[in-house]
Motif scaffolding. Structure first.
Motif, PDB file in Angstrom:
ATOM      1  N   SER A   7       0.990  -1.330   0.117  1.00 39.54           N
ATOM      2  CA  SER A   7       0.318   0.006  -0.033  1.00 39.54           C
ATOM      3  C   SER A   7       0.861   1.302   0.100  1.00 39.54           C
ATOM      4  O   SER A   7       0.530   2.143  -0.849  1.00 39.54           O
ATOM      5  CB  SER A   7      -0.944  -0.004   1.131  1.00 39.54           C
ATOM      6  OG  SER A   7      -0.198   0.073   2.532  1.00 39.54           O
ATOM      7  N   GLY A   8       2.093   1.098   0.651  1.00 40.52           N
ATOM      8  CA  GLY A   8       2.910   2.337   0.613  1.00 40.52           C
ATOM      9  C   GLY A   8       3.418   2.529  -0.640  1.00 40.52           C
ATOM     10  O   GLY A   8       3.642   3.806  -1.294  1.00 40.52           O
ATOM     11  N   THR A   9       4.117   1.507  -1.283  1.00 43.60           N
ATOM     12  CA  THR A   9       4.367   1.725  -2.791  1.00 43.60           C
ATOM     13  C   THR A   9       3.374   2.211  -3.640  1.00 43.60           C
ATOM     14  O   THR A   9       3.594   3.203  -4.628  1.00 43.60           O
ATOM     15  CB  THR A   9       5.093   0.217  -3.112  1.00 43.60           C
ATOM     16  OG1 THR A   9       6.127  -0.053  -2.402  1.00 43.60           O
ATOM     17  CG2 THR A   9       5.553   0.555  -4.607  1.00 43.60           C
ATOM     18  N   VAL A  10       2.251   1.865  -3.657  1.00 44.91           N
ATOM     19  CA  VAL A  10       1.279   2.226  -4.484  1.00 44.91           C
ATOM     20  C   VAL A  10       0.838   3.641  -4.280  1.00 44.91           C
ATOM     21  O   VAL A  10       0.456   4.421  -4.989  1.00 44.91           O
ATOM     22  CB  VAL A  10      -0.019   1.376  -4.465  1.00 44.91           C
ATOM     23  CG1 VAL A  10      -1.241   1.447  -3.333  1.00 44.91           C
ATOM     24  CG2 VAL A  10      -1.030   1.279  -5.803  1.00 44.91           C
ATOM     25  N   THR A  11       0.702   4.012  -3.010  1.00 42.18           N
ATOM     26  CA  THR A  11       0.474   5.495  -2.487  1.00 42.18           C
ATOM     27  C   THR A  11       1.629   6.395  -3.141  1.00 42.18           C
ATOM     28  O   THR A  11       1.243   7.480  -3.934  1.00 42.18           O
ATOM     29  CB  THR A  11       0.384   5.531  -0.978  1.00 42.18           C
ATOM     30  OG1 THR A  11      -0.623   4.888  -0.506  1.00 42.18           O
ATOM     31  CG2 THR A  11       0.085   6.966  -0.785  1.00 42.18           C
ATOM     32  N   VAL A  12       2.763   6.142  -2.853  1.00 41.32           N
ATOM     33  CA  VAL A  12       3.799   6.914  -3.586  1.00 41.32           C
ATOM     34  C   VAL A  12       3.615   6.982  -5.095  1.00 41.32           C
ATOM     35  O   VAL A  12       3.696   8.138  -5.780  1.00 41.32           O
ATOM     36  CB  VAL A  12       5.356   6.247  -3.207  1.00 41.32           C
ATOM     37  CG1 VAL A  12       6.496   7.004  -4.097  1.00 41.32           C
ATOM     38  CG2 VAL A  12       5.427   6.578  -1.711  1.00 41.32           C
ATOM     39  N   ARG A  13       3.427   5.851  -5.752  1.00 42.42           N
ATOM     40  CA  ARG A  13       3.312   5.703  -7.079  1.00 42.42           C
ATOM     41  C   ARG A  13       2.068   6.639  -7.555  1.00 42.42           C
ATOM     42  O   ARG A  13       2.061   7.306  -8.788  1.00 42.42           O
ATOM     43  CB  ARG A  13       3.226   4.277  -7.665  1.00 42.42           C
ATOM     44  CG  ARG A  13       3.321   4.303  -8.997  1.00 42.42           C
ATOM     45  CD  ARG A  13       3.353   2.883  -9.555  1.00 42.42           C
ATOM     46  NE  ARG A  13       4.997   2.404  -8.942  1.00 42.42           N
ATOM     47  CZ  ARG A  13       5.308   1.178  -8.810  1.00 42.42           C
ATOM     48  NH1 ARG A  13       4.356   0.092  -9.336  1.00 42.42           N
ATOM     49  NH2 ARG A  13       6.328   0.878  -8.330  1.00 42.42           N
ATOM     50  N   ILE A  14       0.898   6.507  -6.899  1.00 42.14           N
ATOM     51  CA  ILE A  14      -0.223   7.355  -7.169  1.00 42.14           C
ATOM     52  C   ILE A  14       0.024   8.833  -7.317  1.00 42.14           C
ATOM     53  O   ILE A  14      -0.277   9.515  -8.064  1.00 42.14           O
ATOM     54  CB  ILE A  14      -1.549   6.728  -6.651  1.00 42.14           C
ATOM     55  CG1 ILE A  14      -2.005   5.567  -6.724  1.00 42.14           C
ATOM     56  CG2 ILE A  14      -2.513   8.020  -6.628  1.00 42.14           C
ATOM     57  CD1 ILE A  14      -3.196   4.845  -5.716  1.00 42.14           C
ATOM     58  N   ASP A  15       0.490   9.296  -5.962  1.00 39.41           N
ATOM     59  CA  ASP A  15       0.983  10.554  -5.742  1.00 39.41           C
ATOM     60  C   ASP A  15       1.862  11.219  -6.769  1.00 39.41           C
ATOM     61  O   ASP A  15       1.466  12.340  -7.365  1.00 39.41           O
ATOM     62  CB  ASP A  15       1.815  10.742  -4.337  1.00 39.41           C
ATOM     63  CG  ASP A  15       0.816  10.571  -3.376  1.00 39.41           C
ATOM     64  OD1 ASP A  15      -0.589  10.553  -3.547  1.00 39.41           O
ATOM     65  OD2 ASP A  15       1.191  10.351  -2.255  1.00 39.41           O
ATOM     66  N   ARG A  16       2.643  10.421  -7.329  1.00 39.00           N
ATOM     67  CA  ARG A  16       3.873  10.873  -8.478  1.00 39.00           C
ATOM     68  C   ARG A  16       2.953  11.116  -9.593  1.00 39.00           C
ATOM     69  O   ARG A  16       3.053  11.915 -10.376  1.00 39.00           O
ATOM     70  CB  ARG A  16       4.933   9.723  -8.636  1.00 39.00           C
ATOM     71  CG  ARG A  16       5.945  10.210  -9.549  1.00 39.00           C
ATOM     72  CD  ARG A  16       7.129   9.309  -9.465  1.00 39.00           C
ATOM     73  NE  ARG A  16       6.829   7.860  -9.545  1.00 39.00           N
ATOM     74  CZ  ARG A  16       7.368   7.088  -8.669  1.00 39.00           C
ATOM     75  NH1 ARG A  16       7.801   7.381  -7.619  1.00 39.00           N
ATOM     76  NH2 ARG A  16       6.911   5.878  -9.035  1.00 39.00           N
ATOM     77  N   LEU A  17       2.136  10.134 -10.081  1.00 34.77           N
ATOM     78  CA  LEU A  17       1.432  10.041 -11.154  1.00 34.77           C
ATOM     79  C   LEU A  17       0.258  11.225 -11.253  1.00 34.77           C
ATOM     80  O   LEU A  17       0.133  11.663 -12.182  1.00 34.77           O
ATOM     81  CB  LEU A  17       0.832   8.672 -11.556  1.00 34.77           C
ATOM     82  CG  LEU A  17       1.746   7.565 -11.731  1.00 34.77           C
ATOM     83  CD1 LEU A  17       0.882   6.298 -12.029  1.00 34.77           C
ATOM     84  CD2 LEU A  17       2.504   7.757 -13.083  1.00 34.77           C
ATOM     85  N   GLU A  18      -0.213  11.505 -10.006  1.00 32.33           N
ATOM     86  CA  GLU A  18      -1.092  12.411  -9.856  1.00 32.33           C
ATOM     87  C   GLU A  18      -0.471  14.110 -10.365  1.00 32.33           C
ATOM     88  O   GLU A  18      -0.870  14.877 -10.886  1.00 32.33           O
ATOM     89  CB  GLU A  18      -1.918  12.626  -8.815  1.00 32.33           C
ATOM     90  CG  GLU A  18      -3.113  13.242  -8.408  1.00 32.33           C
ATOM     91  CD  GLU A  18      -3.724  13.234  -7.367  1.00 32.33           C
ATOM     92  OE1 GLU A  18      -4.886  13.687  -7.190  1.00 32.33           O
ATOM     93  OE2 GLU A  18      -3.138  13.197  -6.162  1.00 32.33           O
ATOM     94  N   ARG A  19       0.801  13.927  -9.687  1.00 27.26           N
ATOM     95  CA  ARG A  19       1.321  15.247  -9.916  1.00 27.26           C
ATOM     96  C   ARG A  19       1.818  15.546 -10.994  1.00 27.26           C
ATOM     97  O   ARG A  19       1.940  16.934 -11.619  1.00 27.26           O
ATOM     98  CB  ARG A  19       2.638  15.336  -8.831  1.00 27.26           C
ATOM     99  CG  ARG A  19       2.622  15.660  -7.274  1.00 27.26           C
ATOM    100  CD  ARG A  19       3.851  15.847  -6.745  1.00 27.26           C
ATOM    101  NE  ARG A  19       4.801  14.922  -6.733  1.00 27.26           N
ATOM    102  CZ  ARG A  19       4.662  13.688  -6.020  1.00 27.26           C
ATOM    103  NH1 ARG A  19       3.923  13.493  -5.149  1.00 27.26           N
ATOM    104  NH2 ARG A  19       5.863  12.764  -6.183  1.00 27.26           N
ATOM    105  N   ALA A  20       1.929  14.475 -11.677  1.00 24.18           N
ATOM    106  CA  ALA A  20       2.391  14.550 -13.347  1.00 24.18           C
ATOM    107  C   ALA A  20       1.101  14.898 -14.250  1.00 24.18           C
ATOM    108  O   ALA A  20       1.313  14.919 -15.536  1.00 24.18           O
ATOM    109  CB  ALA A  20       3.076  13.382 -13.867  1.00 24.18           C
ATOM    110  N   GLY A  21       0.017  14.582 -13.719  1.00 20.60           N
ATOM    111  CA  GLY A  21      -1.201  14.810 -14.483  1.00 20.60           C
ATOM    112  C   GLY A  21      -1.896  13.801 -15.183  1.00 20.60           C
ATOM    113  O   GLY A  21      -2.476  13.984 -16.201  1.00 20.60           O
ATOM    114  N   LEU A  22      -1.288  12.356 -14.820  1.00 19.68           N
ATOM    115  CA  LEU A  22      -1.359  10.971 -15.540  1.00 19.68           C
ATOM    116  C   LEU A  22      -2.605  10.575 -14.988  1.00 19.68           C
ATOM    117  O   LEU A  22      -3.300   9.590 -15.739  1.00 19.68           O
ATOM    118  CB  LEU A  22      -0.330  10.375 -15.703  1.00 19.68           C
ATOM    119  CG  LEU A  22       0.960  11.003 -16.247  1.00 19.68           C
ATOM    120  CD1 LEU A  22       2.179  10.000 -16.363  1.00 19.68           C
ATOM    121  CD2 LEU A  22       0.810  11.592 -17.744  1.00 19.68           C
TER     122      LEU A  22
END
Length: 174
Positions: free
Chosen positions: A80-95
Motif C-alpha cells: 500500500s505504501g508503494t502504490v500510494t507513492v506511485r499514485i501521488d507521483r502520477l497525479e502530480r504529473a497529471g497522468l
C-alpha cells in the motif's frame, strides 16, 4: 553457443541437458533485454517502469473504469505504501486523477486522465515499434511465426505444470 554460456555449462553437474539450459539462459537474458527496452522508453516519456505498469493496469481497466488504491496495489503486487507513492507521483504529473468515491470515503479511486492515456499510448507505441524492429531484423515473418508457435507450446506445458502466469508483462521490482 556463447562464451559465457559455455563456461556456465562446463561447471554444471553431470546430466544437465545443455540444450535445455541454453534455452533457459537465453529466454532469461531476452526477458532482461525486454525490460531494458521498456525502461529506456519509460525514461523518454518521463516515468519509471513501475509507473508504466500502473498506467497499464489502469488502461486495461477500461475508459470509464476506476480502481481503488488497494485494487491497483493488488494487481501490481506492491504494498500500500508503494502504490500510494506511485499514485501521488502520477497525479502530480497529471497522468491520473482521484475521483469522488460513492460508497467508501476512506479510499478515493483513481483513473487515467486524458493526458495519462495519451502518454501511455505514445510510450507503448514507441516500445512496440522498437521491439518490432529488433524482431524483424533478427527473424523473418516465417521464423517469427514459428518462434511464437514454439513459445506457445512451451508456455502451455509450463502452465500445465505450475499454473497460469500473468497474461501481462510483470517486471521485477524497481
Amino acid at each position: 553457443m556463447g562464451e559465457g554460456l559455455s563456461a556456465w555449462l562446463a561447471v554444471m553437474p553431470d546430466g544437465v541437458d545443455e540444450q535445455v539450459e541454453a534455452a533457459r539462459q537465453r529466454i532469461g537474458r531476452l526477458s532482461r533485454q525486454f525490460e531494458q527496452v521498456l525502461r529506456g522508453v519509460a525514461e523518454e516519456y518521463g516515468f519509471s517502469t513501475g509507473d508504466w505498469q500502473a498506467l497499464s493496469v489502469l488502461h486495461r481497466s477500461g475508459r470509464a473504469a476506476v480502481l481503488t488504491p488497494k485494487e491497483l496495489g493488488d494487481r501490481l503486487g506492491v504494498t500500500s505504501g508503494t502504490v500510494t507513492v506511485r499514485i501521488d507521483r502520477l497525479e502530480r504529473a497529471g497522468l491520473v486523477e482521484r475521483v469522488t468515491a460513492t460508497a467508501d470515503g476512506r479510499s478515493r479511486p483513481i483513473r487515467l486522465t486524458r493526458k495519462g492515456r495519451a502518454r501511455w499510448a505514445a510510450a507503448t507505441k514507441k516500445r512496440t515499434e522498437r521491439e518490432q524492429a529488433l524482431f524483424t531484423s533478427a527473424l523473418g515473418a516465417d521464423s517469427l511465426s514459428e518462434l511464437n508457435a514454439l513459445l506457445a507450446r512451451l508456455l502451455t506445458r509450463f502452465e500445465t505444470e505450475f499454473g497460469p502466469s500473468s497474461p501481462h508483462d510483470a517486471l521485477r521490482p524497481e
